[in-house]
Scaffold this motif. Structure first.
Motif, PDB file in Angstrom:
ATOM      1  N   GLU A 139     105.503  36.820  54.098  1.00  0.00           N
ATOM      2  CA  GLU A 139     105.656  35.447  54.596  1.00  0.00           C
ATOM      3  C   GLU A 139     107.061  34.917  54.305  1.00  0.00           C
ATOM      4  OE1 GLU A 139     105.933  32.312  52.981  1.00  0.00           O
ATOM      5  OE2 GLU A 139     105.746  31.225  54.870  1.00  0.00           O
ATOM      6  N   GLU A 140     107.585  35.296  53.135  1.00  0.00           N
ATOM      7  CA  GLU A 140     108.929  34.859  52.771  1.00  0.00           C
ATOM      8  C   GLU A 140     109.982  35.527  53.661  1.00  0.00           C
ATOM      9  OE1 GLU A 140     109.899  35.756  48.777  1.00  0.00           O
ATOM     10  OE2 GLU A 140     111.944  34.955  48.901  1.00  0.00           O
ATOM     11  N   ARG A 141     109.793  36.834  53.902  1.00  0.00           N
ATOM     12  CA  ARG A 141     110.776  37.562  54.713  1.00  0.00           C
ATOM     13  C   ARG A 141     110.799  37.060  56.162  1.00  0.00           C
ATOM     14  NH1 ARG A 141     112.264  42.548  52.353  1.00  0.00           N
ATOM     15  NH2 ARG A 141     112.620  42.079  50.160  1.00  0.00           N
ATOM     16  N   THR A 142     109.649  36.747  56.692  1.00  0.00           N
ATOM     17  CA  THR A 142     109.583  36.302  58.091  1.00  0.00           C
ATOM     18  C   THR A 142     109.713  34.789  58.224  1.00  0.00           C
ATOM     19  OG1 THR A 142     107.174  36.114  58.013  1.00  0.00           O
ATOM     20  CG2 THR A 142     108.097  38.223  58.734  1.00  0.00           C
ATOM     21  N   GLU A 143     109.718  34.080  57.090  1.00  0.00           N
ATOM     22  CA  GLU A 143     109.809  32.609  57.084  1.00  0.00           C
ATOM     23  C   GLU A 143     108.725  31.973  57.945  1.00  0.00           C
ATOM     24  OE1 GLU A 143     113.733  30.938  57.513  1.00  0.00           O
ATOM     25  OE2 GLU A 143     114.641  32.864  57.041  1.00  0.00           O
ATOM     26  N   GLY A 144     107.545  32.599  57.922  1.00  0.00           N
ATOM     27  CA  GLY A 144     106.417  32.039  58.656  1.00  0.00           C
ATOM     28  C   GLY A 144     106.490  32.202  60.158  1.00  0.00           C
ATOM     29  N   TRP A 145     107.415  33.009  60.639  1.00  0.00           N
ATOM     30  CA  TRP A 145     107.566  33.216  62.077  1.00  0.00           C
ATOM     31  C   TRP A 145     106.387  34.031  62.584  1.00  0.00           C
ATOM     32  CZ3 TRP A 145     112.031  36.467  64.610  1.00  0.00           C
ATOM     33  CH2 TRP A 145     112.036  36.232  65.991  1.00  0.00           C
ATOM     34  N   ILE A 146     105.603  33.420  63.446  1.00  0.00           N
ATOM     35  CA  ILE A 146     104.320  34.002  63.816  1.00  0.00           C
ATOM     36  C   ILE A 146     104.500  35.328  64.542  1.00  0.00           C
ATOM     37  CG2 ILE A 146     102.222  33.595  65.155  1.00  0.00           C
ATOM     38  CD1 ILE A 146     102.727  30.582  64.698  1.00  0.00           C
ATOM     39  N   LEU A 168     105.375  24.429  62.768  1.00  0.00           N
ATOM     40  CA  LEU A 168     104.632  25.538  63.355  1.00  0.00           C
ATOM     41  C   LEU A 168     104.621  26.785  62.482  1.00  0.00           C
ATOM     42  CD1 LEU A 168     105.858  25.209  67.060  1.00  0.00           C
ATOM     43  CD2 LEU A 168     103.675  24.474  66.130  1.00  0.00           C
ATOM     44  N   ARG A 169     105.579  26.897  61.567  1.00  0.00           N
ATOM     45  CA  ARG A 169     105.594  28.082  60.712  1.00  0.00           C
ATOM     46  C   ARG A 169     104.265  28.226  59.994  1.00  0.00           C
ATOM     47  NH1 ARG A 169     110.944  29.639  60.252  1.00  0.00           N
ATOM     48  NH2 ARG A 169     112.495  27.979  60.507  1.00  0.00           N
ATOM     49  N   PHE A 170     103.802  29.465  59.871  1.00  0.00           N
ATOM     50  CA  PHE A 170     102.606  29.710  59.068  1.00  0.00           C
ATOM     51  C   PHE A 170     102.883  29.332  57.613  1.00  0.00           C
ATOM     52  CE2 PHE A 170      99.777  30.889  61.991  1.00  0.00           C
ATOM     53  CZ  PHE A 170      99.414  32.196  62.189  1.00  0.00           C
ATOM     54  N   THR A 171     101.976  28.563  57.029  1.00  0.00           N
ATOM     55  CA  THR A 171     102.030  28.339  55.587  1.00  0.00           C
ATOM     56  C   THR A 171     101.593  29.625  54.891  1.00  0.00           C
ATOM     57  OG1 THR A 171      99.743  27.583  55.460  1.00  0.00           O
ATOM     58  CG2 THR A 171     101.435  25.913  55.975  1.00  0.00           C
ATOM     59  N   PRO A 172     101.829  29.757  53.616  1.00  0.00           N
ATOM     60  CA  PRO A 172     101.344  30.952  52.908  1.00  0.00           C
ATOM     61  C   PRO A 172      99.851  31.177  53.086  1.00  0.00           C
ATOM     62  CG  PRO A 172     102.936  29.794  51.563  1.00  0.00           C
ATOM     63  CD  PRO A 172     102.701  28.930  52.754  1.00  0.00           C
ATOM     64  N   ASP A 173      99.063  30.115  53.054  1.00  0.00           N
ATOM     65  CA  ASP A 173      97.614  30.277  53.228  1.00  0.00           C
ATOM     66  C   ASP A 173      97.285  30.741  54.641  1.00  0.00           C
ATOM     67  OD1 ASP A 173      97.145  29.533  50.637  1.00  0.00           O
ATOM     68  OD2 ASP A 173      96.620  27.448  51.118  1.00  0.00           O
ATOM     69  N   LEU A 177      94.099  43.640  57.269  1.00  0.00           N
ATOM     70  CA  LEU A 177      94.986  44.451  56.442  1.00  0.00           C
ATOM     71  C   LEU A 177      94.622  44.263  54.972  1.00  0.00           C
ATOM     72  CD1 LEU A 177      98.375  43.670  58.214  1.00  0.00           C
ATOM     73  CD2 LEU A 177      97.055  45.785  58.376  1.00  0.00           C
ATOM     74  N   GLN A 178      94.703  45.322  54.215  1.00  0.00           N
ATOM     75  CA  GLN A 178      94.415  45.272  52.788  1.00  0.00           C
ATOM     76  C   GLN A 178      95.721  44.999  52.038  1.00  0.00           C
ATOM     77  OE1 GLN A 178      91.179  45.405  51.788  1.00  0.00           O
ATOM     78  NE2 GLN A 178      90.813  45.507  54.010  1.00  0.00           N
ATOM     79  N   LEU A 179      96.015  43.723  51.865  1.00  0.00           N
ATOM     80  CA  LEU A 179      97.258  43.327  51.233  1.00  0.00           C
ATOM     81  C   LEU A 179      96.970  42.492  50.007  1.00  0.00           C
ATOM     82  CD1 LEU A 179      99.292  42.207  54.399  1.00  0.00           C
ATOM     83  CD2 LEU A 179      99.382  44.419  53.250  1.00  0.00           C
ATOM     84  N   THR A 180      97.840  42.647  49.024  1.00  0.00           N
ATOM     85  CA  THR A 180      97.720  41.813  47.838  1.00  0.00           C
ATOM     86  C   THR A 180      98.345  40.452  48.105  1.00  0.00           C
ATOM     87  OG1 THR A 180      99.850  42.495  46.945  1.00  0.00           O
ATOM     88  CG2 THR A 180      97.933  43.887  46.410  1.00  0.00           C
ATOM     89  N   GLU A 181      98.066  39.497  47.245  1.00  0.00           N
ATOM     90  CA  GLU A 181      98.684  38.193  47.381  1.00  0.00           C
ATOM     91  C   GLU A 181     100.202  38.305  47.329  1.00  0.00           C
ATOM     92  OE1 GLU A 181      95.158  35.499  45.303  1.00  0.00           O
ATOM     93  OE2 GLU A 181      97.224  35.362  44.596  1.00  0.00           O
ATOM     94  N   SER A 182     100.697  39.236  46.506  1.00  0.00           N
ATOM     95  CA  SER A 182     102.138  39.424  46.403  1.00  0.00           C
ATOM     96  C   SER A 182     102.719  39.963  47.695  1.00  0.00           C
ATOM     97  CB  SER A 182     102.454  40.382  45.256  1.00  0.00           C
ATOM     98  OG  SER A 182     103.832  40.661  45.203  1.00  0.00           O
ATOM     99  N   ASP A 183     101.968  40.928  48.335  1.00  0.00           N
ATOM    100  CA  ASP A 183     102.438  41.475  49.607  1.00  0.00           C
ATOM    101  C   ASP A 183     102.520  40.391  50.680  1.00  0.00           C
ATOM    102  OD1 ASP A 183     100.555  44.567  49.224  1.00  0.00           O
ATOM    103  OD2 ASP A 183     102.601  44.038  48.575  1.00  0.00           O
ATOM    104  N   VAL A 184     101.465  39.571  50.731  1.00  0.00           N
ATOM    105  CA  VAL A 184     101.429  38.497  51.730  1.00  0.00           C
ATOM    106  C   VAL A 184     102.575  37.522  51.500  1.00  0.00           C
ATOM    107  CG1 VAL A 184     100.123  36.522  52.589  1.00  0.00           C
ATOM    108  CG2 VAL A 184      98.959  38.694  52.141  1.00  0.00           C
ATOM    109  N   ALA A 185     102.768  37.145  50.244  1.00  0.00           N
ATOM    110  CA  ALA A 185     103.820  36.171  49.935  1.00  0.00           C
ATOM    111  C   ALA A 185     105.192  36.726  50.287  1.00  0.00           C
ATOM    112  CB  ALA A 185     103.760  35.804  48.453  1.00  0.00           C
ATOM    113  N   ARG A 186     105.389  38.018  50.013  1.00  0.00           N
ATOM    114  CA  ARG A 186     106.682  38.617  50.310  1.00  0.00           C
ATOM    115  C   ARG A 186     106.941  38.681  51.817  1.00  0.00           C
ATOM    116  NH1 ARG A 186     107.468  44.107  47.391  1.00  0.00           N
ATOM    117  NH2 ARG A 186     107.114  42.678  45.663  1.00  0.00           N
TER     118      ARG A 186
END
Length: 896
Positions: free
Chosen positions: A216-223, A188-193, A205-214
């Protein structure tokens, strides 16, 4: 017991705007038609419910869905199954109607579920039952019921559970059969995409790919955490700095994010959120009552538009709830910031629900707000209705939430608590409550209503003296105080009027049970039959059917098997009248009939009735006596030579054993010790005897008679194994024989005489052996006893053959030898086999020819998969083959 909240339970939450499509998961849900159960299990905030509603909205081939949203209040079995049946009827009209009628008539859950399964078999299209938030259900009875339902689901009916934790259901069994689809946190975790799509496309939100990845990593895909973060970042210029500032575990992240969300709300919105967080469901009128301000409906609509963790519960958007995680955190903040307001908020909510006829929710808020006097009033008013519906578990939960001092001036409430405790097998606390009732009854001796006494149920007050005496009798019975049981039960009969059929019936039954415990079987039968007659006149058919078990048990102890069979057959007829739903106790009637068939060596008849009991729920742990099915089936397994299977069933029987007011005259561990002896495991049988502190020179009593006969078996086995004298065993058996004969207990007398015959034979005392056996046969023949002889195996067959044909018992001895074949020593397997197949192995072989797989064969034979595999391995060995196909081919060659 319905209220305005009820309709919201049967609607799936509406599909959210801007939900990220996740075909990788909805395709897994498309497998529902091929599965019994789909389990969506993950911690809070992983989008479990959202995923199922998304699948319902987007899949091209969704079956009919019956949706039920659960909460903590649904842990009452009667309430839970009422909601399940209503959900099924809402989705598929006509399904569950008969079962719901049974439930509303206060019939037991086993009969309700058996009827439901029959209804579901008639469904023409696929139906999916969705139970949302199943983790709130922890009642063992409900878990057992769900296990039974899953085991017996028709092919067109399927279940989806969403839960924060794995339920106490047979997941391993379903998994091994390929009948379980599982979606867990890792799925169920969100994938990076998916996280990128949600943050940039849905939340804009105006986020860079790096912001999104960070992030997503911090929340571990927790919706939920991503959603909270997105709300916190709206309007911020430095999104990257915001993301970089977060560290630590999820709990701290979420606490911080919720703080950010709340702090960004206007004060009136923030105050509304905190004050209404005490509510499990919200509408405008209820929110107005709790907050003390108008405008609740428009506020809810505004929160819904803002996606502020509000979930609509119906198509009209009238009822809502907060996201569970959000609600938990709002309540924590309310407790931190406004602790003094919480009690008043709950009192307001209680008043609103009371005005809208939702008494259970009113009681919940009165308890939560610590308005215990008001809660006590509401519980006392609700008590009679819930007792009539047999919802003692719900009542007990309410009673236990009240402070002890509330009961001091409320005698009806106190005695109601006694009833709820004793109905659920609990004696702790009963004495104090009974004394409260007795104190007020004494005080009322000179005045109808003593000063200070609080009573709302006047009818219960009038019957208080006899109710107290009845519970005193029950308490004494459970404590083993037989004189006390009789004294209090007699007092009930003295106090109760001739028309007080229920109390008089209960008292007479307790007198019967007390006499039974003493071994006075004629008196026991007299009083118990009188009690059943009173209950029959009161129209309590279910209790009369259940009472047939006790009356039959007494007759069996007296050796009157034909009368016991008549009780069971009349009970079964009463429980299964044409045109009426099957009533409580039907499984127990089938089990009793099966036991009598087994004793008379009609093993096919025993199997047939045990299968009937299983089909209506007994095998899954339901019924008044859930352990009896397992004990009866174990004895059948033993008769068939499947000793391992018998022990396995007895282990299960011990786990599900439920004590009641009847004496435990044949304890499950003693039955298992006898099977251990038959297996040659004498050390384990001896260990049981030591644990029970049994000795050959004990004082004898009826309630321990079966255990002492078992001890005699152990001593005899030891004497044979060690070539020692059997003096202790014989002396014990002779004392037991004298006691059984004096008490008119023919059943025990026959068994003891059989053991004495074997003991005398092993000791070289042939005339004494023949004399004991002939007496046993003479007593056994009129009632058709057979297994008591045949279960002793080859030594007994030899003795039976030695009985002179000219003796009075000779004819019956020859008949027993003639029927001993397959059931006692294994069925002949045809030519060409040195080691013949047993009857059970022939049953397995027959099913190996079918299309059934291993688990299905095990279910058909009512054995575990391991036991079935043991039989299969033995068949392969005896036939000299290595596969199922080869076994079938070889069996055909041998004409098996």
């Amino acid at each position: 017991m319905t209220g305005p909240l009820l309709e919201t339970k049967f609607h799936a939450p509406l599909r959210r705007r801007g939900v990220v499509e996740r075909p990788r998961l909805t395709e897994r849900l498309d497998l529902v038609r091929e599965s019994r159960l789909i389990l969506v299990s993950a911690p809070a905030g992983f989008g479990k419910s959202t995923l199922v509603t998304e699948w319902m909205a987007t899949s091209a081939d969704v079956p009919t869905v019956a949706w039920l949203s659960l909460d903590q209040r649904d842990n009452s079995p009667a309430l839970f199954w009422t909601y399940v049946l209503t959900a099924l009827q809402t989705a598929a009209p006509g399904v569950g109607g008969s079962a719901l009628a049974l439930l509303q008539a206060a019939e037991p859950i086993d009969a309700v579920l058996a009827t439901l399964v029959n209804d579901l078999h008639a469904a023409s299209d696929d139906v999916v039952l969705v139970l949302d938030d199943y983790h709130v259900i922890d009642a063992t009875e409900i878990q057992d019921g769900m296990a039974f339902l899953l085991e017996h689901l028709p092919p067109r009916v399927h279940v989806i559970l969403t839960s924060r934790a794995d339920p106490a259901l047979p997941l391993a069994r379903l998994r091994s059969r390929g009948e379980l689809v599982e979606l867990r946190a890792a799925d169920l975790r969100f994938t990076p995409d998916e996280a990128a799509t949600y943050l940039t496309d849905v939340m804009s939100l105006q986020l860079t790919e790096s912001d999104v990845a960070r992030l997503e990593e911090r929340t571990e895909g927790w919706i939920a955490a991503l959603q909270l973060a997105a709300l916190s970042m709206q309007g911020r210029d430095d999104a990257a700095g915001f993301i970089a500032a977060f560290a630590g575990d999820d709990r701290y992240i979420v606490d911080y994010l919720v703080g950010e969300v709340l702090e960004r709300q206007p004060e009136h919105v923030r105050d509304f959120l905190l004050r209404t967080s005490i509510l499990s469901r919200l509408n405008g009128s209820l929110c107005d009552a709790v907050t003390g301000h108008a405008g609740g409906t428009s506020m809810l609509e505004a929160l819904d538009r803002a996606n502020l963790f509000l979930v609509p519960l119906d198509d009209r958007r009238y009822w809502y709830r907060y996201h569970h995680l959000f609600a938990d955190l709002l309540r924590a903040r309310l407790l931190d910031e406004q602790p003094a307001t919480i009690g008043e908020l709950h009192r307001r909510a209680c008043g609103w629900h009371e005005q809208h006829d939702d008494r259970p929710e009113a009681i919940r808020h009165a308890l939560a707000g610590e308005d215990f006097e008001r809660a006590a009033d509401l519980v006392e008013i609700a008590g009679s209705e819930l007792r009539q519906l047999r919802r003692e578990v719900t009542l007990r939960n309410w009673f236990e939430a009240l402070p002890a001092e509330v009961f001091e001036n409320r005698p009806v409430l106190a005695i109601g608590f006694v009833g709820a405790l004793m109905a659920t097998g609990e004696l702790s606390g009963v004495e104090r409550l009974l004394r409260i009732g007795e104190r007020w009854v004494d005080a009322a001796g000179t005045s109808e209503r003593p000063p200070g006494m609080v009573v709302l149920d006047e009818a219960a007050l009038r019957s208080l003296p006899s109710s107290i005496s009845l519970y005193r009798a029950g308490q004494a019975r459970l404590l083993g105080d037989l004189p006390g049981t009789m004294r209090h039960a007699q007092r009930v009969l003295d106090l109760a009027g001739e028309d007080d059929l229920l109390e008089r019936g209960g008292a007479a039954c307790l007198l019967g049970l007390a006499h039974w415990s003493e071994g006075s079987l004629d008196e026991a039968h007299h009083w118990y039959a009188a009690g059943m007659a009173s209950l029959a006149r009161a129209g309590h058919d279910a209790d009369v059917i259940a009472g047939a078990v006790t009356l039959a048990d007494i007759r069996i102890a007296q050796g009157r098997l034909a009368e016991a069979m008549a009780y069971y057959e009349r009970g079964l007829g009463r429980a299964t009248q044409p045109g009426r739903p099957t009533l409580r106790g039907a499984p127990d009637m089938h089990v009793g009939i099966a036991e009598l068939h087994r004793e008379r060596n009609d093993l096919a008849g025993a199997r047939r009735h045990l299968a009937a009991a299983r089909d209506i729920g007994e095998a899954a742990g339901f019924g008044q006596h859930p352990y009896r099915w397992r004990v009866a089936t174990a004895r059948l397994r033993q008769a068939e030579g499947d000793l391992d299977g018998a022990v396995e069933l007895l282990d299960e029987a011990e786990r599900v054993y439920n004590t009641d007011f009847s004496p435990e005259v044949q304890p499950v561990p003693a039955v298992r010790a006898r099977v251990h002896l038959a297996q040659g495991r004498r050390d384990e049988a001896l260990r049981w005897a030591r644990d029970r502190s049994l000795a050959a020179d004990d004082a004898l009593s009826y309630v321990r008679e079966y255990e002492h006969v078992t001890l005699a078996r152990i001593l005899l086995a030891g004497a044979v194994a060690e070539r020692a004298e059997d003096t202790d065993a014989v002396r014990l058996l002779e004392r037991l024989l004298s006691a059984a004969e004096d008490g008119g207990r023919i059943g025990s007398t026959v068994e003891i005489l059989v053991l004495l015959a074997l003991a005398h034979h092993d000791g070289g005392r042939r005339p004494a052996a023949h004399a004991s056996l002939e007496r046993a046969l003479t007593l056994a023949e009129p009632e058709g006893y057979a297994r008591v002889f045949l279960d002793e195996g080859a030594p007994m067959l030899g003795l039976l053959r030695d009985i002179s044909p000219r003796s009075a018992a000779g004819s019956y001895a020859r008949r027993l030898v003639a029927v001993s074949g397959p059931a006692a020593v294994g069925a002949p397997a045809g030519p060409g086999l040195v080691d013949p197949l047993s009857e059970r192995e022939l049953d397995v072989l027959r099913l190996l020819r079918s299309e059934l797989d291993g688990p299905e064969i095990a279910r058909e034979l009512m054995v575990s998969l391991n036991t079935m595999r043991t039989h299969t391995k033995s068949i392969y060995t005896k036939l000299g083959v290595g596969s199922r196909r080869a076994a079938v081919r070889r069996a055909d060659e041998l004409d098996l």
